[in-house]
Write an enzyme that holds these catalytic residues in place. Structure first.
Site, PDB file in Angstrom:
ATOM      1  N   CYS A 122       0.858  -1.185   0.000  1.00 33.95           N
ATOM      2  CA  CYS A 122       0.000   0.000   0.000  1.00 33.95           C
ATOM      3  C   CYS A 122       0.892   1.233   0.000  1.00 33.95           C
ATOM      4  CB  CYS A 122      -0.900   0.010   1.235  1.00 33.95           C
ATOM      5  SG  CYS A 122      -2.285   1.164   1.045  1.00 33.95           S
ATOM      6  N   LYS A 197     -12.480  -4.770   1.951  1.00 37.37           N
ATOM      7  CA  LYS A 197     -11.987  -3.895   3.008  1.00 37.37           C
ATOM      8  C   LYS A 197     -12.966  -2.755   3.152  1.00 37.37           C
ATOM      9  CE  LYS A 197      -7.917  -1.220   4.249  1.00 37.37           C
ATOM     10  NZ  LYS A 197      -6.528  -0.972   3.884  1.00 37.37           N
ATOM     11  N   LYS A 250     -11.983  -7.573   6.033  1.00 37.11           N
ATOM     12  CA  LYS A 250     -11.464  -6.641   7.032  1.00 37.11           C
ATOM     13  C   LYS A 250     -12.454  -5.521   7.266  1.00 37.11           C
ATOM     14  CE  LYS A 250      -7.555  -3.535   7.434  1.00 37.11           C
ATOM     15  NZ  LYS A 250      -6.307  -3.126   6.855  1.00 37.11           N
TER      16      LYS A 250
HETATM   17  C1  PBG Z   1      -4.312   0.677   4.658  1.00 36.39           C
HETATM   18  C2  PBG Z   1      -4.384  -0.165   5.880  1.00 36.39           C
HETATM   19  C3  PBG Z   1      -5.313  -0.021   6.911  1.00 36.39           C
HETATM   20  C4  PBG Z   1      -5.030  -0.980   7.873  1.00 36.39           C
HETATM   21  C5  PBG Z   1      -3.978  -1.728   7.379  1.00 36.39           C
HETATM   22  N1  PBG Z   1      -3.586  -1.204   6.137  1.00 36.39           N
HETATM   23  C6  PBG Z   1      -6.507   0.792   7.037  1.00 36.39           C
HETATM   24  C7  PBG Z   1      -6.530   2.183   6.732  1.00 36.39           C
HETATM   25  O1  PBG Z   1      -5.754   2.976   7.268  1.00 36.39           O
HETATM   26  O2  PBG Z   1      -7.424   2.553   5.957  1.00 36.39           O
HETATM   27  C8  PBG Z   1      -5.774  -1.126   9.156  1.00 36.39           C
HETATM   28  C9  PBG Z   1      -5.381  -2.242  10.015  1.00 36.39           C
HETATM   29  C10 PBG Z   1      -5.840  -2.138  11.403  1.00 36.39           C
HETATM   30  O3  PBG Z   1      -6.664  -1.277  11.771  1.00 36.39           O
HETATM   31  O4  PBG Z   1      -5.377  -2.949  12.198  1.00 36.39           O
HETATM   32  N2  PBG Z   1      -3.278   0.418   3.859  1.00 36.39           N
END
Ligand code: PBG
Length: 327
Positions: A122, A197, A250
């Site tokens: 990401c 997600k 998620k």
């Molecule tokens: C986005 C990402 C997120 C999480 C992991 N990767 C969410 C976000 O900020 O939108 C969240 C994981 C968690 O809350 O434990 N790359």
């Protein structure tokens, strides 16, 4: 002979711990657990995340010992997130050869080669604006972001990552990353797609930990609306067609119905992400003495597996592994 009314005696199968163990339908084992970790720049850094007690941002020089501990607990895989200070508009830190995840991956594969490294793919931890893609005309641009994500995935695979886990929610990320990996000679590396997600308030503590809060707007144009269920099946379907090897749902606990839907409709391993907010709530209540932490956490894990998850990404992984050992 008494003429008793006929009814089922369900309690027969609950009569003792041994009896209950014979008929137990769901089990949580250490093989179900994937442990998310925050890797930070600098030396000798081990910062506890304020909103996530027991979870640390850890620097690479301290990683070898930490990984040995994790391995000794029986955990087979970790998922890595990077925390950096020098961010830019394009998020180039995500795919730099000497990037933090690339370096951490190399170290882990050298020190504890059996440990599976799952690289989160990401841009939000690396962009100055905190969005998961690149910005064009004030918007997160889908196709331009795909190029950077593909570069990121390839650089992570080059560094030795065993699994690529794209979490950015751009359309077409699975096929774009699959093609890029194949072209670079990594056709054996699986993609664990964050297929489903949701745009969730449960990510708050993670954004503290990863310093990835969007600096303007929100993620609602790329992450899913929590109200939608059928849309989740469409998301999963595209990822299956594009070549995903695992499907992530998620968050986990408010989305157990979605986990079950995905399990029933697709034939890939289902991964549930028990996210940061879900962790923090349990920790806060436990620290107040309001709940029994171990019992609550194990019940959560059971419910996620019962819903149909094969694997669980959870910040509780080390604690669970310890509890299972002491059983
Ligand atoms: C986005 C990402 C997120 C999480 C992991 N990767 C969410 C976000 O900020 O939108 C969240 C994981 C968690 O809350 O434990 N790359």
């Amino acid at each position: 002979m008494h003429n008793l009314p006929k009814f089922d005696r369900h309690r027969r199968l609950r009569s003792s711990a041994a009896m209950r163990s014979l008929v137990r339908e769901t089990e949580v084992t250490v093989n179900d657990l994937l442990y998310p970790m925050f890797i930070i720049e600098g030396e000798n850094v081990k910062n506890e995340v304020v909103s996530m007690p027991g979870i640390f941002q850890i620097s690479i020089d301290l990683l070898a010992d930490e990984m040995k501990e994790i391995k000794n607990l029986g955990i087979k895989a970790v998922m890595l997130f990077g925390v950096i200070t020098n961010k830019d508009e394009a998020g180039t830190g995500a795919y730099s050869e000497s990037g933090i995840i690339q370096e951490a991956t190399r170290l882990i594969k050298k020190e504890v080669p059996e440990m599976l490294v799952i690289a989160d793919t990401c841009l939000c931890e690396y962009t100055s604006h905190g969005h998961c893609g690149v910005i064009e005309n004030g918007q997160v641009a889908n196709d331009a972001s795909l190029k950077s994500l593909a570069k990121t995935a390839v650089s992570q695979a080059k560094a030795g990552a065993d699994i690529i886990a794209p979490s950015n929610m751009m359309d077409g990320f699975v096929i774009t990353i699959r093609e890029a990996l194949d072209e670079a000679g990594f056709s054996e590396i699986p993609i664990m797609s964050y297929a489903i997600k949701y745009s969730s308030a449960f990510y708050g503590p993670f954004r503290d930990a990863a310093d990835s809060t969007p600096q303007f707007g929100d993620r609602k144009q790329y992450q899913m609306d929590p109200a939608n269920r059928i849309e989740a099946l469409r998301e999963a379907e595209s990822d299956v067609q594009e070549g995903a090897d695992f499907l992530i749902v998620k968050p986990a606990l408010s989305y157990l119905d979605i986990i079950r839907d995905v399990k029933n409709n697709f034939n890939l391993p289902v991964v549930a992400y028990n996210v940061s907010g879900e962790y923090s709530m349990v920790k806060a209540a436990a620290m107040n003495g309001w709940i029994d932490e171990e019992a609550i956490v194990m019940e959560k894990m059971l419910s996620i597996k019962r819903a149909g998850a094969n694997l669980i990404l959870t910040y509780h992984a080390k604690d669970i592994a310890k509890w299972l050992k002491n059983e």
